[in-house]
Design a protein around this motif. Sequence first.
Motif, PDB file in Angstrom:
ATOM      1  N   SER A 128      42.499  40.075  36.462  1.00 38.14           N
ATOM      2  CA  SER A 128      43.636  39.857  37.294  1.00 38.14           C
ATOM      3  C   SER A 128      43.328  40.781  38.329  1.00 38.14           C
ATOM      4  O   SER A 128      42.573  41.943  38.389  1.00 38.14           O
ATOM      5  CB  SER A 128      44.837  40.830  36.480  1.00 38.14           C
ATOM      6  OG  SER A 128      45.713  41.048  37.635  1.00 38.14           O
ATOM      7  N   LYS A 188      44.126  42.788  41.672  1.00 38.94           N
ATOM      8  CA  LYS A 188      45.251  43.518  42.151  1.00 38.94           C
ATOM      9  C   LYS A 188      45.366  43.705  43.575  1.00 38.94           C
ATOM     10  O   LYS A 188      46.363  43.901  44.355  1.00 38.94           O
ATOM     11  CB  LYS A 188      45.252  44.936  41.495  1.00 38.94           C
ATOM     12  CG  LYS A 188      45.328  44.839  39.922  1.00 38.94           C
ATOM     13  CD  LYS A 188      46.386  44.445  39.298  1.00 38.94           C
ATOM     14  CE  LYS A 188      46.382  44.563  37.976  1.00 38.94           C
ATOM     15  NZ  LYS A 188      47.712  43.979  37.318  1.00 38.94           N
ATOM     16  N   GLU A 226      40.168  45.200  44.277  1.00 40.46           N
ATOM     17  CA  GLU A 226      40.628  45.804  42.887  1.00 40.46           C
ATOM     18  C   GLU A 226      40.945  44.944  42.031  1.00 40.46           C
ATOM     19  O   GLU A 226      41.668  44.186  42.032  1.00 40.46           O
ATOM     20  CB  GLU A 226      41.770  47.027  42.967  1.00 40.46           C
ATOM     21  CG  GLU A 226      42.289  47.648  42.067  1.00 40.46           C
ATOM     22  CD  GLU A 226      43.476  48.624  42.321  1.00 40.46           C
ATOM     23  OE1 GLU A 226      44.154  48.956  41.383  1.00 40.46           O
ATOM     24  OE2 GLU A 226      44.043  48.764  43.563  1.00 40.46           O
ATOM     25  N   PHE A 227      40.531  45.420  40.717  1.00 42.65           N
ATOM     26  CA  PHE A 227      40.640  44.310  39.582  1.00 42.65           C
ATOM     27  C   PHE A 227      41.013  44.838  38.245  1.00 42.65           C
ATOM     28  O   PHE A 227      40.424  46.021  38.083  1.00 42.65           O
ATOM     29  CB  PHE A 227      39.622  43.012  39.534  1.00 42.65           C
ATOM     30  CG  PHE A 227      38.476  43.661  38.961  1.00 42.65           C
ATOM     31  CD1 PHE A 227      37.989  43.795  37.575  1.00 42.65           C
ATOM     32  CD2 PHE A 227      37.420  44.291  40.043  1.00 42.65           C
ATOM     33  CE1 PHE A 227      36.914  44.354  37.622  1.00 42.65           C
ATOM     34  CE2 PHE A 227      36.041  44.891  39.572  1.00 42.65           C
ATOM     35  CZ  PHE A 227      35.965  44.922  38.127  1.00 42.65           C
ATOM     36  N   VAL A 228      41.340  44.198  37.256  1.00 42.29           N
ATOM     37  CA  VAL A 228      41.377  44.647  36.003  1.00 42.29           C
ATOM     38  C   VAL A 228      40.799  43.515  35.019  1.00 42.29           C
ATOM     39  O   VAL A 228      41.163  42.375  35.322  1.00 42.29           O
ATOM     40  CB  VAL A 228      43.089  44.857  35.506  1.00 42.29           C
ATOM     41  CG1 VAL A 228      42.845  45.045  33.925  1.00 42.29           C
ATOM     42  CG2 VAL A 228      43.388  46.100  36.127  1.00 42.29           C
ATOM     43  N   ARG A 284      39.788  42.385  31.252  1.00 41.52           N
ATOM     44  CA  ARG A 284      40.039  42.566  29.759  1.00 41.52           C
ATOM     45  C   ARG A 284      39.005  42.049  29.034  1.00 41.52           C
ATOM     46  O   ARG A 284      38.725  40.840  29.246  1.00 41.52           O
ATOM     47  CB  ARG A 284      41.340  42.161  29.538  1.00 41.52           C
ATOM     48  CG  ARG A 284      42.542  43.098  30.175  1.00 41.52           C
ATOM     49  CD  ARG A 284      44.056  42.508  29.805  1.00 41.52           C
ATOM     50  NE  ARG A 284      44.171  41.039  30.235  1.00 41.52           N
ATOM     51  CZ  ARG A 284      44.048  40.060  29.405  1.00 41.52           C
ATOM     52  NH1 ARG A 284      44.001  40.217  27.903  1.00 41.52           N
ATOM     53  NH2 ARG A 284      44.276  38.698  29.689  1.00 41.52           N
ATOM     54  N   ARG A 334      40.069  47.578  28.639  1.00 38.53           N
ATOM     55  CA  ARG A 334      40.371  47.394  30.000  1.00 38.53           C
ATOM     56  C   ARG A 334      39.564  48.186  31.056  1.00 38.53           C
ATOM     57  O   ARG A 334      39.740  49.239  31.092  1.00 38.53           O
ATOM     58  CB  ARG A 334      41.992  47.804  29.982  1.00 38.53           C
ATOM     59  CG  ARG A 334      42.644  47.437  31.329  1.00 38.53           C
ATOM     60  CD  ARG A 334      44.178  47.856  30.886  1.00 38.53           C
ATOM     61  NE  ARG A 334      45.165  47.556  32.097  1.00 38.53           N
ATOM     62  CZ  ARG A 334      45.179  48.307  33.263  1.00 38.53           C
ATOM     63  NH1 ARG A 334      44.794  49.459  33.417  1.00 38.53           N
ATOM     64  NH2 ARG A 334      46.024  47.861  34.208  1.00 38.53           N
ATOM     65  N   HIS A 342      39.252  48.553  34.728  1.00 40.26           N
ATOM     66  CA  HIS A 342      40.205  48.653  36.159  1.00 40.26           C
ATOM     67  C   HIS A 342      39.177  49.580  37.139  1.00 40.26           C
ATOM     68  O   HIS A 342      38.797  50.683  36.869  1.00 40.26           O
ATOM     69  CB  HIS A 342      41.560  49.433  35.783  1.00 40.26           C
ATOM     70  CG  HIS A 342      42.393  49.760  36.929  1.00 40.26           C
ATOM     71  ND1 HIS A 342      43.393  50.208  36.981  1.00 40.26           N
ATOM     72  CD2 HIS A 342      42.176  48.796  38.224  1.00 40.26           C
ATOM     73  CE1 HIS A 342      44.267  50.156  38.209  1.00 40.26           C
ATOM     74  NE2 HIS A 342      43.276  49.141  38.908  1.00 40.26           N
ATOM     75  N   GLU A 343      38.730  48.692  38.302  1.00 39.85           N
ATOM     76  CA  GLU A 343      37.851  49.082  39.239  1.00 39.85           C
ATOM     77  C   GLU A 343      38.250  48.773  40.441  1.00 39.85           C
ATOM     78  O   GLU A 343      38.905  47.687  40.706  1.00 39.85           O
ATOM     79  CB  GLU A 343      36.548  48.481  38.593  1.00 39.85           C
ATOM     80  CG  GLU A 343      35.300  48.850  39.712  1.00 39.85           C
ATOM     81  CD  GLU A 343      34.073  48.492  39.316  1.00 39.85           C
ATOM     82  OE1 GLU A 343      33.256  48.583  38.257  1.00 39.85           O
ATOM     83  OE2 GLU A 343      33.371  47.667  40.206  1.00 39.85           O
ATOM     84  N   ARG A 344      37.894  49.431  41.416  1.00 40.77           N
ATOM     85  CA  ARG A 344      38.054  49.118  42.981  1.00 40.77           C
ATOM     86  C   ARG A 344      36.578  49.019  43.100  1.00 40.77           C
ATOM     87  O   ARG A 344      35.805  50.114  43.325  1.00 40.77           O
ATOM     88  CB  ARG A 344      38.660  50.232  43.750  1.00 40.77           C
ATOM     89  CG  ARG A 344      38.702  49.882  45.396  1.00 40.77           C
ATOM     90  CD  ARG A 344      39.640  50.596  46.114  1.00 40.77           C
ATOM     91  NE  ARG A 344      40.913  50.348  45.869  1.00 40.77           N
ATOM     92  CZ  ARG A 344      41.819  49.112  46.407  1.00 40.77           C
ATOM     93  NH1 ARG A 344      40.769  48.395  47.438  1.00 40.77           N
ATOM     94  NH2 ARG A 344      42.919  48.900  46.467  1.00 40.77           N
ATOM     95  N   GLN A 383      35.938  53.356  39.029  1.00 37.74           N
ATOM     96  CA  GLN A 383      36.677  52.975  37.875  1.00 37.74           C
ATOM     97  C   GLN A 383      38.119  53.946  37.563  1.00 37.74           C
ATOM     98  O   GLN A 383      37.898  55.134  37.981  1.00 37.74           O
ATOM     99  CB  GLN A 383      35.927  52.867  36.317  1.00 37.74           C
ATOM    100  CG  GLN A 383      34.796  51.775  36.379  1.00 37.74           C
ATOM    101  CD  GLN A 383      34.168  51.726  35.207  1.00 37.74           C
ATOM    102  OE1 GLN A 383      34.741  52.229  34.209  1.00 37.74           O
ATOM    103  NE2 GLN A 383      33.209  51.142  35.200  1.00 37.74           N
ATOM    104  N   PHE A 384      39.095  53.381  37.223  1.00 37.03           N
ATOM    105  CA  PHE A 384      40.367  54.170  37.093  1.00 37.03           C
ATOM    106  C   PHE A 384      40.748  54.328  35.699  1.00 37.03           C
ATOM    107  O   PHE A 384      40.136  53.650  34.531  1.00 37.03           O
ATOM    108  CB  PHE A 384      41.589  53.270  37.607  1.00 37.03           C
ATOM    109  CG  PHE A 384      41.571  53.070  38.885  1.00 37.03           C
ATOM    110  CD1 PHE A 384      42.025  54.118  39.952  1.00 37.03           C
ATOM    111  CD2 PHE A 384      41.020  51.874  39.313  1.00 37.03           C
ATOM    112  CE1 PHE A 384      42.008  53.600  41.166  1.00 37.03           C
ATOM    113  CE2 PHE A 384      40.922  51.685  40.886  1.00 37.03           C
ATOM    114  CZ  PHE A 384      41.323  52.514  41.688  1.00 37.03           C
TER     115      PHE A 384
END
Length: 136
Positions: free
Chosen positions: A86, A88, A101-103, A105, A114, A116-118, A135-136
Amino acid sequence: MGQAMVAACPCGRVDGKARPLSYAACCERFIAHFDTTPAPDAEHLMRSRYSAFVRENADYLQATWHASQRPATLEFDAATRWLGLSVKDFQVTGEDRAEVEFVARYRIAGRAVRLHERSRFVREGGRWFYVDGDQF
């Protein structure tokens, strides 16, 4: 071959009617023809890199990783099952810079993960390259 028979691109891009694009109509052109068909922007590159991870295409991943950050080798874990991507946010941050920015999975050894990174990208010589990410 009917629409249902065509494999959807792993990156999850859809057309104007929200139908999944086929791999051939989406990321394959960048991965299979890297020398002649570079990704037009950082988002396309990021999506094609995700597809390359799914398909375990180390050559493409290495070729699209900026030389300043490129690992010497890549290894894939056979237990990893990619589940989806996904996007974002996509921002141009300079003349030859962009962020996505994406996720992503995936499942590994039965455990859901999961990522989650910019990610940061640069364009050099008309080609986009992945540099690094937070990474978030």
